[in-house]
Design an enzyme around this catalytic site. Sequence first.
Site, PDB file in Angstrom:
ATOM      1  N   ARG A  27     -48.480  37.639 -38.965  1.00 57.95           N
ATOM      2  CA  ARG A  27     -49.366  38.096 -40.127  1.00 57.95           C
ATOM      3  C   ARG A  27     -49.251  37.281 -41.549  1.00 57.95           C
ATOM      4  O   ARG A  27     -50.017  37.374 -42.299  1.00 57.95           O
ATOM      5  CB  ARG A  27     -48.946  39.619 -40.333  1.00 57.95           C
ATOM      6  CG  ARG A  27     -49.485  40.463 -39.237  1.00 57.95           C
ATOM      7  CD  ARG A  27     -48.648  41.861 -39.142  1.00 57.95           C
ATOM      8  NE  ARG A  27     -49.162  42.583 -40.181  1.00 57.95           N
ATOM      9  CZ  ARG A  27     -50.042  43.437 -40.183  1.00 57.95           C
ATOM     10  NH1 ARG A  27     -50.721  43.606 -38.854  1.00 57.95           N
ATOM     11  NH2 ARG A  27     -50.605  44.164 -41.078  1.00 57.95           N
ATOM     12  N   TRP A  76     -45.850  39.959 -47.991  1.00 62.11           N
ATOM     13  CA  TRP A  76     -46.610  39.246 -48.221  1.00 62.11           C
ATOM     14  C   TRP A  76     -46.797  39.424 -49.674  1.00 62.11           C
ATOM     15  O   TRP A  76     -47.702  40.448 -50.051  1.00 62.11           O
ATOM     16  CB  TRP A  76     -47.884  39.037 -47.777  1.00 62.11           C
ATOM     17  CG  TRP A  76     -48.747  37.817 -47.892  1.00 62.11           C
ATOM     18  CD1 TRP A  76     -48.802  36.505 -47.237  1.00 62.11           C
ATOM     19  CD2 TRP A  76     -50.116  37.741 -48.613  1.00 62.11           C
ATOM     20  NE1 TRP A  76     -49.860  35.824 -47.421  1.00 62.11           N
ATOM     21  CE2 TRP A  76     -50.630  36.583 -48.588  1.00 62.11           C
ATOM     22  CE3 TRP A  76     -50.569  38.514 -49.332  1.00 62.11           C
ATOM     23  CZ2 TRP A  76     -51.880  36.074 -48.876  1.00 62.11           C
ATOM     24  CZ3 TRP A  76     -51.831  38.311 -49.902  1.00 62.11           C
ATOM     25  CH2 TRP A  76     -52.372  37.184 -49.707  1.00 62.11           C
ATOM     26  N   ASN A 102     -47.172  48.745 -47.095  1.00 65.26           N
ATOM     27  CA  ASN A 102     -48.460  47.461 -47.014  1.00 65.26           C
ATOM     28  C   ASN A 102     -49.473  48.134 -47.775  1.00 65.26           C
ATOM     29  O   ASN A 102     -49.950  49.280 -47.769  1.00 65.26           O
ATOM     30  CB  ASN A 102     -48.610  47.371 -45.604  1.00 65.26           C
ATOM     31  CG  ASN A 102     -49.762  46.731 -45.457  1.00 65.26           C
ATOM     32  OD1 ASN A 102     -50.024  45.668 -46.292  1.00 65.26           O
ATOM     33  ND2 ASN A 102     -50.362  46.365 -44.262  1.00 65.26           N
ATOM     34  N   GLU A 491     -57.259  24.969 -44.146  1.00 68.70           N
ATOM     35  CA  GLU A 491     -56.195  26.122 -43.986  1.00 68.70           C
ATOM     36  C   GLU A 491     -54.978  25.644 -43.230  1.00 68.70           C
ATOM     37  O   GLU A 491     -53.984  26.054 -43.682  1.00 68.70           O
ATOM     38  CB  GLU A 491     -56.659  27.346 -43.195  1.00 68.70           C
ATOM     39  CG  GLU A 491     -57.195  27.424 -41.964  1.00 68.70           C
ATOM     40  CD  GLU A 491     -57.451  28.614 -41.191  1.00 68.70           C
ATOM     41  OE1 GLU A 491     -57.237  29.738 -41.757  1.00 68.70           O
ATOM     42  OE2 GLU A 491     -58.407  28.731 -40.375  1.00 68.70           O
ATOM     43  N   LYS A 607     -52.502  36.465 -41.534  1.00 66.85           N
ATOM     44  CA  LYS A 607     -53.508  36.938 -40.456  1.00 66.85           C
ATOM     45  C   LYS A 607     -54.680  37.976 -40.547  1.00 66.85           C
ATOM     46  O   LYS A 607     -55.802  37.913 -40.456  1.00 66.85           O
ATOM     47  CB  LYS A 607     -52.661  37.166 -39.145  1.00 66.85           C
ATOM     48  CG  LYS A 607     -53.512  37.473 -37.858  1.00 66.85           C
ATOM     49  CD  LYS A 607     -54.102  36.146 -37.514  1.00 66.85           C
ATOM     50  CE  LYS A 607     -55.171  36.035 -36.240  1.00 66.85           C
ATOM     51  NZ  LYS A 607     -56.025  34.994 -36.327  1.00 66.85           N
TER      52      LYS A 607
HETATM   53  O1  M6R Z   1     -59.586  39.808 -39.184  1.00 67.43           O
HETATM   54  P1  M6R Z   1     -60.830  39.356 -39.917  1.00 67.43           P
HETATM   55  O2  M6R Z   1     -61.647  38.598 -38.818  1.00 67.43           O
HETATM   56  O3  M6R Z   1     -61.628  40.350 -40.735  1.00 67.43           O
HETATM   57  O4  M6R Z   1     -60.422  38.180 -40.733  1.00 67.43           O
HETATM   58  C1  M6R Z   1     -61.229  37.634 -41.710  1.00 67.43           C
HETATM   59  C2  M6R Z   1     -60.743  36.281 -42.203  1.00 67.43           C
HETATM   60  O5  M6R Z   1     -59.455  36.613 -42.969  1.00 67.43           O
HETATM   61  C3  M6R Z   1     -60.212  35.354 -41.249  1.00 67.43           C
HETATM   62  O6  M6R Z   1     -61.261  35.076 -40.327  1.00 67.43           O
HETATM   63  C4  M6R Z   1     -59.641  34.253 -41.717  1.00 67.43           C
HETATM   64  O7  M6R Z   1     -60.796  33.471 -42.481  1.00 67.43           O
HETATM   65  C5  M6R Z   1     -59.313  33.176 -40.622  1.00 67.43           C
HETATM   66  N1  M6R Z   1     -58.088  33.630 -40.030  1.00 67.43           N
HETATM   67  C6  M6R Z   1     -59.183  31.710 -40.896  1.00 67.43           C
HETATM   68  O8  M6R Z   1     -58.912  30.998 -39.666  1.00 67.43           O
END
Ligand code: M6R
Length: 612
Positions: A27, A76, A102, A491, A607
């Site tokens: 995460r 985090w 959290n 990223e 994550k």
């Molecule tokens: O869990 P989600 O699909 O809502 O997350 C949205 C973004 O944080 C996520 O798609 C992020 O951009 C990716 N981990 C990038 O690879």
Amino acid sequence: MCGIVGFVGNEQAAPILLDGLARLEYRGYDSAGIAVVSQNRELQVKKAKGRLQVLSDIIQGGKSVEGTLGIGHTRWATHGEPNDVNAHPHLSGDGKIAVVHNGIIENYVELRDFLVSQGYEFKSETDTEVVTQLLAYYYAECGDIFETVFKVIRRVEGAYALGIICADCPDRFIAARKDAPLLIGHGEGCNFIASDVTAIIKHTRDISYMDDGEVAVITADGVQVYNSMEQPIEKEHSYIDWDVSAAEKGGYAHFMLKEIMEQPEAIRKTAFSRIRDNRIFFEDLKIDEAYIKNIDKIFIIACGSSYHVGVVGKYNLERMLRKPVEVCLASEFRYSNPLVDEKSLVIVISQSGETLDTMAALREAKSLGAHILSIVNVVGSSIARESDDVLYTWAGPEIAVATTKAYSTQLVLLNMLGLYFGDILGTVSAKEYSEIIDELLRLPAKMEQMLENTDDIKYYASAYFNHSSVFFIGRNLDYAMGLEGSLKLKEISYIHSEAYASGELKHGTISLIEDGTLVIALGTYAPLFDKAMSNVVEVQARGADVLALTTDSHAAEMRKTVENVMTVPQSHTIFQPSLGVVPLQLFAYYVALMRGCDIDKPRNLAKSVTVE
Ligand code: M6R
């Protein structure tokens, strides 16, 4: 984002907490800690900045911390830099209460000032320590930890998932939740809490998801959940049926590579289970035909890669439905006073189902009367539970921070939804419907064929991994796909990268193209292939190194102008990005590998983004 695990039972807690935290590492975190109550009612708090291994070494894999009840946390950082002091758990000044959290406490400054005026001292810069000290304040007053927790949650504003232990109650811990994920695991002679199921699936598959405002009292023998009115309630239990090995690397060097390779199967599971006799069945959808026919606008709301799925979806859905589709970044949508009403369909996309901005946007749209249909990967997650309709992507657990298989399954499911609605609206002809289904059924095999040999992509990664600036250019669906390719690269490899609609380059950005700039030219969208070629020539003329991506059928044409060309099989236009994104994911992966990056846990990223 922060991860929480809690355990009470007959075994030593510390090794179980460490193991749970290890499973939450994906995460994203910068420090970790545990708190365990010993038999002589002493709270032992151990925490350390950096990798979990640092903490594990300090406590000899958990052996040096004795006790059968405890809570653990991977942090985090939001309030205060990552260091040992700011790491969780936080211990109250009187040493009686330890807390993991959290989320973000929005009124922490006001609460801190109040507590300081009452003589409380603070060691950390965190908002969480305010919760700990406020618990100590009320506990000193009433001496009942359960009552104390309710008093505190009535005073704090913001988002929280909390695990709370009190030295005076060595047989129980307390959990509370609002706007941050938290679930309860029911074991035999032991019970758990966790931010997500991966942390505890080794011990139990019997899960209840906590809802906002709920508080749970957890002992080895039982769990009692209370609603916000302090009344005991019965929670529904869910059974987690996925395989533990799905959350392990299975021989791959990284989760990301494993998850890229799993895409064909994930698409089969997501799509094929909903197709019978070449027709799509969404049996669980509650939205009725009358509502679908009455929709005047579709909104797609998401963040990050899920948003990029929405950008592809806008092109495909507008084409199939002839209705306006607006794709919105959730973080912008929620504050934009959006023009959503009872004739809107809002499609929310989220892998985790816990992204806070997406959740807040969903609530905003719901309050305006729209029907909310979400596409979610994590079963039982908050977004899934608050939506009017949910379509699950059956991608299985996605561990790498950089999404791949969730993106691909979301994309396929969104296209299927478009086709399903198009059939109801009569905007997709029977011929096109069956062509699209045929192509969908061929998609996983085409992907497998591409994944069999990735040598070319490795070679291009080795040729370009030293570049410091990359532009992904393309038109229409290629532009939408480029957004995701660019995000993947930046990223995990930390190379500056941008995606541009090719036609827009000449309006400013082309001034950045110079000798040696890497341009990844996307030319898989057949209707605009010729225009893509013109843009290639344009950037080459300014000195760019071009790496192109096109379909098998256009490869020869592309090679007349560009030496380095990656190819993908031809597909129906709407599925072309599903194939095109795969080499872009692999390119990002191999570039990051060659740069020695921490691929599964890129710096500064989490994550599941459960803070605003
Ligand atoms: O869990 P989600 O699909 O809502 O997350 C949205 C973004 O944080 C996520 O798609 C992020 O951009 C990716 N981990 C990038 O690879």
